[in-house]
Design a protein around this motif. Structure first.
Motif, PDB file in Angstrom:
ATOM      1  N   ALA A   1      19.462 -38.186 -26.775  1.00 46.73           N
ATOM      2  CA  ALA A   1      18.480 -38.877 -25.938  1.00 46.73           C
ATOM      3  C   ALA A   1      17.179 -38.099 -25.789  1.00 46.73           C
ATOM      4  O   ALA A   1      16.211 -38.620 -25.224  1.00 46.73           O
ATOM      5  N   SER A   2      17.141 -36.868 -26.285  1.00 44.20           N
ATOM      6  CA  SER A   2      15.897 -36.098 -26.210  1.00 44.20           C
ATOM      7  C   SER A   2      14.934 -36.473 -27.339  1.00 44.20           C
ATOM      8  O   SER A   2      13.776 -36.056 -27.332  1.00 44.20           O
ATOM      9  N   LYS A   3      15.404 -37.271 -28.280  1.00 48.07           N
ATOM     10  CA  LYS A   3      14.548 -37.733 -29.366  1.00 48.07           C
ATOM     11  C   LYS A   3      13.615 -38.827 -28.853  1.00 48.07           C
ATOM     12  O   LYS A   3      13.841 -39.397 -27.784  1.00 48.07           O
ATOM     13  N   PRO A   4      12.554 -39.148 -29.609  1.00 51.40           N
ATOM     14  CA  PRO A   4      11.616 -40.188 -29.159  1.00 51.40           C
ATOM     15  C   PRO A   4      12.341 -41.487 -28.809  1.00 51.40           C
ATOM     16  O   PRO A   4      13.192 -41.960 -29.569  1.00 51.40           O
ATOM     17  N   LEU A   5      12.001 -42.049 -27.651  1.00 49.87           N
ATOM     18  CA  LEU A   5      12.691 -43.234 -27.150  1.00 49.87           C
ATOM     19  C   LEU A   5      12.634 -44.392 -28.139  1.00 49.87           C
ATOM     20  O   LEU A   5      13.638 -45.080 -28.366  1.00 49.87           O
ATOM     21  N   GLU A   6      11.477 -44.608 -28.730  1.00 57.28           N
ATOM     22  CA  GLU A   6      11.328 -45.731 -29.663  1.00 57.28           C
ATOM     23  C   GLU A   6      12.269 -45.588 -30.857  1.00 57.28           C
ATOM     24  O   GLU A   6      12.854 -46.565 -31.325  1.00 57.28           O
TER      25      GLU A   6
ATOM     26  N   SER B   1      21.545 -35.330 -23.803  1.00 55.88           N
ATOM     27  CA  SER B   1      20.585 -34.341 -24.280  1.00 55.88           C
ATOM     28  C   SER B   1      21.318 -33.026 -24.489  1.00 55.88           C
ATOM     29  O   SER B   1      22.441 -32.849 -23.998  1.00 55.88           O
TER      30      SER B   1
ATOM     31  N   LEU C   1      24.623 -41.563 -24.916  1.00 53.57           N
ATOM     32  CA  LEU C   1      23.329 -40.891 -24.997  1.00 53.57           C
ATOM     33  C   LEU C   1      23.329 -39.666 -24.097  1.00 53.57           C
ATOM     34  O   LEU C   1      23.670 -39.751 -22.917  1.00 53.57           O
TER      35      LEU C   1
ATOM     36  N   VAL D   1      15.187 -44.015 -30.878  1.00 58.67           N
ATOM     37  CA  VAL D   1      16.555 -44.269 -30.414  1.00 58.67           C
ATOM     38  C   VAL D   1      16.796 -45.767 -30.252  1.00 58.67           C
ATOM     39  O   VAL D   1      17.816 -46.303 -30.700  1.00 58.67           O
ATOM     40  N   LEU D   2      15.844 -46.452 -29.617  1.00 49.39           N
ATOM     41  CA  LEU D   2      15.997 -47.890 -29.385  1.00 49.39           C
ATOM     42  C   LEU D   2      16.005 -48.674 -30.692  1.00 49.39           C
ATOM     43  O   LEU D   2      16.762 -49.644 -30.840  1.00 49.39           O
TER      44      LEU D   2
END
Length: 351
Positions: A274-279, A172, A170, A281-282
């Protein structure tokens, strides 16, 4: 629910081999309890050994360890690093001359291996190299795989390894990453941050670049800065402080760049932005774990580019200059300079 893994108090020198044993044992314990181990970190070599295994280097007997220690003890006491290196090179390890200065642990370990096996550490093949040879994969920075438009990790099949690893890297975009690094260094440079910890290391008698902790980015620069201040009787100018902060930021950015180069050549990792929305990515990582197809493809919306191909971005990276949030003007570091002055007075009164 997660399961906490109790980590023992670490010794002063904690090697990648010790990490491998502890991490693999923790993995077995978690799996035995019906859980899924999640390993997070950024030290490439430690992760490589964890995934592929460690080389079969002989462990030194107590007698051999004591003998190696005795041969180097006086040289270490006198801080005669160059002579110590010559001793180990003469014993049979020409690569000892390329060790980081004052890395006494690795130098002593090299001498132990020579005494135990008659061969230098480089004579023992690292399991990762075996995988690389079997797959015929070139992991150099200019590998054509680096420029692949797809992100499908097929080079290492799960059955080739001890466990079924699903690996993600991950990061950015570089400019955003550099700004985040600089802001964090800016924040950590307060007196209750890295400077106070560096002071504590100096107070214990350690010198910069003398062991793993004092070689760490930030700590080495802070210790060198405070040591210079002490030599000046507890005085520092604003320019000297900002020079320290600039070196801290530069070293951190360079380390991030090296990390990206390292993981770019590790084809088992899927690169995620990793700059994308955390939810988002998870959710992708969660779904990837439950995927049964055996082929994982990162969607374009989440894929992190491995190389920068945009000319404008390349130009911005070349001309990049850090912008601090906290330490901006000369007056912003007045509290730091007062703290350094007070610490110098304490040292002088003790002496």
């Amino acid at each position: 629910m997660g399961k906490k893994v109790k980590i023992p108090t670490l010794p002063l020198y904690y090697s990648v081999g010790q990490f491998f044993e502890d991490a693999r044992q923790a993995t077995r314990d978690i799996l035995d309890n019906g859980r899924v181990p999640v390993v997070a970190g950024g030290t490439g070599l430690y992760l490589r050994w964890f995934i592929y295994g460690k080389p079969d280097v002989p462990k030194a007997s107590p007698d051999i360890a004591s003998e190696a220690y005795s041969e180097l003890a006086e040289l270490q006491k006198n801080e005669d690093w160059d002579e110590a290196v010559k001793l180990v090179v003469k014993a049979g390890d020409p690569k000892a001359q390329f060790l980081a200065a004052n890395d006494w642990y690795r130098l002593r370990r090299s001498l132990e291996i020579i005494k135990a096996s008659g061969s230098p550490p480089s004579a023992f093949q690292v399991p990762f190299d075996s995988f690389k040879e079997e797959l015929g994969t070139s992991l150099t920075e200019d590998s054509q795989n680096v420029h692949s438009s797809l992100d499908v990790s097929e080079e290492v099949k799960p059955q080739d390894l001890d466990y079924e690893f699903i690996c993600f890297f991950l990061s950015s975009p570089r400019l955003d990453l550099y700004r985040s690094i600089d802001y964090r260094c800016d924040m950590l440079s307060e007196t209750d941050g890295i400077l106070s910890e560096a002071k504590w290391l100096l107070d214990t008698g350690l010198l910069p670049n003398s062991n793993s902790a004092t070689r760490a980015i930030g700590y080495r620069q802070a210790m060198e800065y405070l040591l210079k201040c002490r030599e000046q009787g507890g005085r520092s100018s604003a320019g000297e402080f900002y020079a320290f902060l600039s070196e801290f930021q530069k070293a951190s950015r360079n380390f991030a760049k090296r990390q990206m180069t390292w993981f770019r050549n590790e084809h088992i990792y899927h690169w995620l932005d990793a700059s994308k929305p955390l939810e988002k990515v998870l959710n992708f990582i969660y779904n990837a774990y439950h995927d049964q197809t055996g082929t994982l493809v990162v969607p374009e919306s989440l894929r992190m580019k491995k190389v920068t191909s945009n000319e404008r971005e390349n130009l911005q990276l070349k001309t990049y200059r850090p912008k601090n949030r906290h330490f901006v003007s000369r007056n912003d570091c007045s509290d730091i300079l007062d703290w350094i002055r007070s610490q110098g007075e304490v040292v002088n009164s003790v002496v």
